[in-house]
Scaffold this motif. Structure first.
Motif, PDB file in Angstrom:
ATOM      1  N   ARG A 125       0.831  -1.214   0.000  1.00  0.00           N
ATOM      2  CA  ARG A 125       0.000   0.000   0.000  1.00  0.00           C
ATOM      3  C   ARG A 125       0.863   1.260   0.000  1.00  0.00           C
ATOM      4  O   ARG A 125       0.837   2.069   0.935  1.00  0.00           O
ATOM      5  N   GLU A 129      -2.420   7.740  -2.607  1.00  0.00           N
ATOM      6  CA  GLU A 129      -3.664   7.725  -1.848  1.00  0.00           C
ATOM      7  C   GLU A 129      -3.488   6.938  -0.548  1.00  0.00           C
ATOM      8  O   GLU A 129      -3.965   7.344   0.516  1.00  0.00           O
ATOM      9  N   ASP A 130      -2.791   5.800  -0.628  1.00  0.00           N
ATOM     10  CA  ASP A 130      -2.514   5.028   0.584  1.00  0.00           C
ATOM     11  C   ASP A 130      -1.709   5.859   1.573  1.00  0.00           C
ATOM     12  O   ASP A 130      -1.972   5.841   2.781  1.00  0.00           O
ATOM     13  N   VAL A 133      -3.984   8.322   3.344  1.00  0.00           N
ATOM     14  CA  VAL A 133      -4.830   7.668   4.352  1.00  0.00           C
ATOM     15  C   VAL A 133      -4.010   7.291   5.587  1.00  0.00           C
ATOM     16  O   VAL A 133      -4.451   7.483   6.727  1.00  0.00           O
ATOM     17  N   ARG A 151      -0.862   0.301   7.634  1.00  0.00           N
ATOM     18  CA  ARG A 151      -1.102  -0.397   6.361  1.00  0.00           C
ATOM     19  C   ARG A 151      -1.463  -1.851   6.644  1.00  0.00           C
ATOM     20  O   ARG A 151      -0.960  -2.444   7.577  1.00  0.00           O
ATOM     21  N   ARG A 154      -1.584  -7.005   1.598  1.00  0.00           N
ATOM     22  CA  ARG A 154      -2.477  -7.692   0.664  1.00  0.00           C
ATOM     23  C   ARG A 154      -1.652  -8.315  -0.446  1.00  0.00           C
ATOM     24  O   ARG A 154      -0.425  -8.305  -0.408  1.00  0.00           O
ATOM     25  N   GLN A 342     -12.835   1.786  -6.892  1.00  0.00           N
ATOM     26  CA  GLN A 342     -12.311   2.078  -5.560  1.00  0.00           C
ATOM     27  C   GLN A 342     -11.639   3.453  -5.522  1.00  0.00           C
ATOM     28  O   GLN A 342     -11.745   4.182  -4.539  1.00  0.00           O
ATOM     29  N   SER A 345     -13.392   7.727  -4.958  1.00  0.00           N
ATOM     30  CA  SER A 345     -13.954   7.779  -3.616  1.00  0.00           C
ATOM     31  C   SER A 345     -15.153   8.706  -3.564  1.00  0.00           C
ATOM     32  O   SER A 345     -15.083   9.865  -3.969  1.00  0.00           O
ATOM     33  N   CYS A 383      -9.328  -5.612   2.031  1.00  0.00           N
ATOM     34  CA  CYS A 383      -8.143  -5.591   1.176  1.00  0.00           C
ATOM     35  C   CYS A 383      -8.155  -4.405   0.226  1.00  0.00           C
ATOM     36  O   CYS A 383      -7.093  -3.933  -0.211  1.00  0.00           O
ATOM     37  N   GLY A 385      -9.330  -1.503   1.112  1.00  0.00           N
ATOM     38  CA  GLY A 385      -9.204  -0.276   1.891  1.00  0.00           C
ATOM     39  C   GLY A 385     -10.466   0.192   2.576  1.00  0.00           C
ATOM     40  O   GLY A 385     -10.510   1.330   3.054  1.00  0.00           O
TER      41      GLY A 385
END
Length: 404
Positions: A125, A129-130, A133, A151, A154, A342, A345, A383, A385
């Protein structure tokens, strides 16, 4: 970018560096080394990998001594070909980059380099964007920031995540691990065989039986009646318990599936002092010891369901996995579209109360896939998010009853 020359050998304090694979002549195996920059958010490789049990499922291998992740990754130029990749801290810039060593290749095209790095980014991740977050989460939890948590590990692909979430359903962890290992062994056999008719069914189906029930447990359901082909589907009654926000079956269905034996082929794991992880024996980290990559939809779509169930001990899960693979190959299910959805958002707000949120849209799409009940969907969405639902099945409930 690829490093022009291999960096000098480094050993982390208090650890023993795992030796890289060698050729039969004793020389170093061919490899290409790539550098993967890290974002601004604090990152700890061990915390990122060992954040979810998926890291223990084949073909993933974590070595706590060298704090490195190993697994096969596919090439963009030839999706049928996999190379063993080793992900570790960058020796010269441990806080700013990762070192991705790709074994078994003297050179990789820019396309293949990007493909390898993108798979690593997905597993850990590491997208922008990860990072955003994670930064928001760590701003609320100082301890998580200091430890590098935020994190959840996955797979390189959504398809692998989806299949592994099916393997998690209604069984003990040792059973889940053995099924994942068997699928990777089968992938290697398929790669080396002209057809499934040449394969031998070497993995016996694992017997399922009931756990001894205590006197206080009021469940009196025979296993063969409870888990028929129809009732193996996750209990639809969970839909009436949305207010609890737990994707699970109701409390009157606590029959347990248990592995009768631990397969001898499963790598033994043992706790590492000072490490939050467990590991495969570092002596197995070689090109020859690789059991195979996780199978693709194309590799599974043409398999007979009964053959797959017997070969890998999947039980009723074989039908769900084959149907998913066929749906992807036929274009009825598109993991790429789900991941694109995904990224768009769309949170649920009062102003947009009539428009489904991204989570709701994805959950609705997954509902249309055969065999994807609340538990499987909750795991897949996690997985991806989304943490709106807590994945819980009969095994989870059993553990909760033990500590309650």
């Amino acid at each position: 970018a690829a490093l022009e020359s291999p960096p000098p050998a480094y050993s982390l304090p208090g650890t023993q560096e795992t030796a890289m694979p060698t050729t039969p002549e004793g020389g170093p195996a061919a490899r290409v080394e790539l550098e993967l920059p890290l974002g601004a958010a604090p990152f700890d490789l061990e915390a990122a990998v060992c954040s979810h049990g998926l890291f223990m499922m084949a073909p993933n291998r974590w070595d706590p001594a060298s704090r490195a992740l190993l697994r096969p990754l596919r090439l963009a130029s030839d999706r049928s070909r996999s190379l063993l990749a080793r992900v570790s801290r960058h020796p010269a810039r441990p806080s700013r980059a990762l070192l991705v060593s790709v074994l078994g290749a003297d050179a990789l095209s820019p396309l293949d380099q990007d493909c390898i790095l993108e798979q690593v980014r997905r597993m850990l991740r590491l997208s922008e964007e990860d990072g955003r977050v994670v930064a928001e989460f760590q701003a609320m939890h100082a301890a998580a920031r200091e430890a590098g948590f935020g994190r959840i590990f996955r797979s390189p692909t959504l398809f692998e995540d989806m299949v592994k979430c099916i393997l998690l359903c209604n069984c003990q962890w040792t059973r889940t691990l053995s099924m994942a290992t068997a699928l990777c062994e089968l992938q290697l056999e398929l790669k080396c065989s002209a057809g499934t008719e040449d394969l031998q069914l070497r993995t016996p189906p694992i017997r399922e039986h009931k756990r001894k029930r205590s006197k206080n447990q009021n469940v009196r359901v025979k296993l063969e009646k409870k888990f028929t082909e129809l009732e193996c589907l996750e209990d639809p009654r969970v839909e009436t318990a949305q207010d609890t926000r737990v994707a699970t079956g109701t409390s009157d269905v606590i029959t347990h599936l248990e592995a009768d034996e631990k397969l001898a082929s499963l790598p033994q794991v043992a706790p590492e002092t000072g490490s939050v992880c467990q590991s495969f024996d570092s002596s197995e980290l070689s090109l020859e010891g690789c059991i195979g990559d996780f199978p693709t939809p194309e590799e599974l779509a043409n398999l007979d369901e009964d053959f797959l169930a017997k070969r890998c001990g999947l039980g009723y899960r074989a039908e769900r996995i084959v149907l998913l693979a066929r749906s992807i190959v036929e274009g009825k299910v598109c993991p790429q579209n789900l991941e694109e959805m995904q990224k768009m958002s769309l949170p649920a707000t009062e102003e947009l109360s009539t428009i489904p949120s991204t989570y709701e849209r994805l959950n609705n799409e997954l509902t249309t896939i055969s065999g994807f009940g609340p538990f499987t969907r909750a795991n897949v969405l996690m997985c991806m998010g989304f943490f709106h639902m807590i994945p819980a099945d009969t095994e989870t409930i059993r553990h909760l009853k033990q500590v309650s």
